[in-house]
Scaffold this active site. Structure first.
Site, PDB file in Angstrom:
ATOM      1  CB  CYS A  81      23.685  25.890  36.146  1.00  0.00           C
ATOM      2  SG  CYS A  81      23.601  24.547  34.934  1.00  0.00           S
ATOM      3  CB  CYS A 101      16.910   8.299  25.342  1.00  0.00           C
ATOM      4  SG  CYS A 101      16.464   6.853  26.321  1.00  0.00           S
ATOM      5  CG  ASN A 155       5.424  13.885  24.759  1.00  0.00           C
ATOM      6  OD1 ASN A 155       5.132  15.059  24.998  1.00  0.00           O
ATOM      7  ND2 ASN A 155       6.426  13.555  23.969  1.00  0.00           N
TER       8      ASN A 155
END
Length: 457
Positions: free
Chosen positions: A152, A411, A314
């Protein structure tokens, strides 16, 4: 049949018409004429597969992956990477205007980075298939079948090299038909240079629908020693995972911790995490995203800044590292505890505080109870933050509890556009800036960041 392709849809399919009917054409690009074969008919549209390109777009490139077109992990490898980013920027612009009726005052330069071997978190499907044996990889495009893949190009090289050994390992287990997936997480050890390096921590989570036998566990430990991976076992949901053995094959003791983590070097922050935790899949792009978000937030000592849907911290921890008071708010109390632990590990417990609150159902009274914030950052899941933005934008909202600036990390451009429309048309904010973040190269996924400021009265 021949189709002239006019545009792309949100899944990177070409869009054209045949005899007046809309056709979504896989692997076709705007400006191309293709020969296509219908693979699915619907009353209002058809879905087709490109058979041959009769007039080629200048944006077309040869896919690097031999499994492109079969594997469903990527949909845009046939598009030049720079053009991929431009397409995503146009998607964001179109969604903001058509759904939210807003335009940005400033379009930010796209955040982009490595296009290959970037994906440090992935969920691989596992199937024991008659005549093919065990398959480990992503699902085939628009199918529940697992692609027969042996490498991959978007996974880190050390993980890509594990695909064939993992097939052989699962085939040797007595429970091979009771193992539906392997979750992969690649992280950097504290103080290391990069998550894609061969020296990074690789954690593999084996989803087991029945307990492994003692012989199965021997095979797992041998694999850990040979390939330097952590093994975790997941008998139920994501929260049920337990560390089974370390990369040297040693059985984990109760309370043992993973070597997984990622660094935000500009802020002196290191974030430990568990392999099923939500973290951004592209560590290098996340570094730039945090830097840009903090630049717009501009935290100053003495200020109070909220990080909403904070996850493990984060953004909260970098805010605290800049001297402001970062208040992380998340719906899961267990996640709140772990974010607080990360603050403690980084020596930021005094500047970063965390609270549990349901941000999907928050009202004015609950929002005001959290106290006044100078600025806020919103980083919601795909559903967006409609309850929150409606609370901020309500006619009777207390002006003292309306932050001067909002940085929104998204997102899903559709829910960002919806929420942006509420903030601008009902809340009195302006969309100061917006831009895409190419977190997932070669896919149609659009990550973005938008900045809102209070309009003058």
């Amino acid at each position: 049949m021949c189709i002239d392709v006019d545009s792309l849809d949100l899944d990177a399919n070409g869009v054209g018409r045949h005899e007046g009917k809309v056709v979504f054409v896989r692997d076709a690009l705007p400006g191309e004429r293709v020969e296509a074969r219908i693979v699915r008919r619907k009353p209002k549209f058809d879905v087709a597969q490109t058979v041959a390109v009769l007039r080629e777009s200048s944006a077309r490139v040869t896919p690097a992956c031999p499994y492109f077109g079969v594997c469903g992990g990527c949909s845009m490898q046939h598009v030049d990477v720079a053009v991929q980013v431009a397409i995503k920027q146009r998607v964001l612009e179109d969604q903001l205007w058509h759904l939210g009726k807003v335009r940005a005052d400033l379009w930010l330069a796209p955040i982009a980075g490595p296009a290959w071997h970037y994906r440090h978190r992935a969920r691989l499907s596992v199937r024991d298939v008659p005549k093919k044996g065990v398959l480990v990889g992503f699902r085939e495009r628009a199918s529940r079948y697992v692609a027969d893949m042996r490498e991959c190009r978007i996974l880190p090289v050390p993980v890509s090299r594990l695909l064939v050994p993992l097939r052989e390992l699962i085939a040797a287990l007595s429970i091979r038909q009771r193992v539906p997936q392997i979750e992969v997480a690649v992280g950097e050890k504290s103080g290391t240079a990069g998550a894609a390096d061969d020296g990074a921590t690789i954690a593999l989570v084996l989803r087991v629908l029945e307990p492994p036998t003692e012989d199965d566990l021997v095979h797992l430990r041998a694999f850990a020693r040979q390939h330097s991976v952590e093994w975790w076992l997941q008998p139920k949901g994501p929260d049920s995972i337990e560390l089974f053995c370390t990369p040297d094959g040693v059985l984990a003791v109760e309370g043992a911790r993973s070597g997984l983590g990622y660094a935000l070097p500009e802020f002196g922050v290191y974030m430990p995490y568990r392999p099923t935790d939500f973290t951004q899949v592209n560590a290098r792009i996340n570094e730039v995203l945090v830097r840009r978000a903090l630049r717009w937030l501009d935290p100053q000592p003495g200020e109070r800044i909220a990080d909403l849907f904070c996850g493990l911290g984060n953004f909260s921890l970098p805010i605290a590292a800049r001297g402001a008071s970062g208040v992380g708010i998340e719906g899961n109390p267990a996640l709140v505890e772990r974010a607080a632990a990360n603050a403690d590990i980084n020596g930021l417990a005094g500047g970063a505080r965390f609270r549990a609150a349901d941000l999907f159902a928050i009202d004015a009274q609950q929002w005001e109870a959290l106290g006044r914030f100078d600025r806020i950052l919103i980083d919601p899941p795909r559903e967006g933050a409609i309850a929150l933005v409606k609370t901020l934008s309500a006619d009777d909202a207390d002006p003292a509890h309306r932050p001067e600036r909002i940085v929104y990390v998204s997102c899903n451009p559709a829910t960002l556009a919806r929420d942006a429309g509420v903030l601008v048309h009902c809340g009195g904010y302006r969309l100061l800036a917006a831009g895409v973040v190419n977190m997932f190269p070669h896919t149609s996924h659009v990550e973005s960041m938008a900045v809102f400021g209070r309009s003058p009265e």
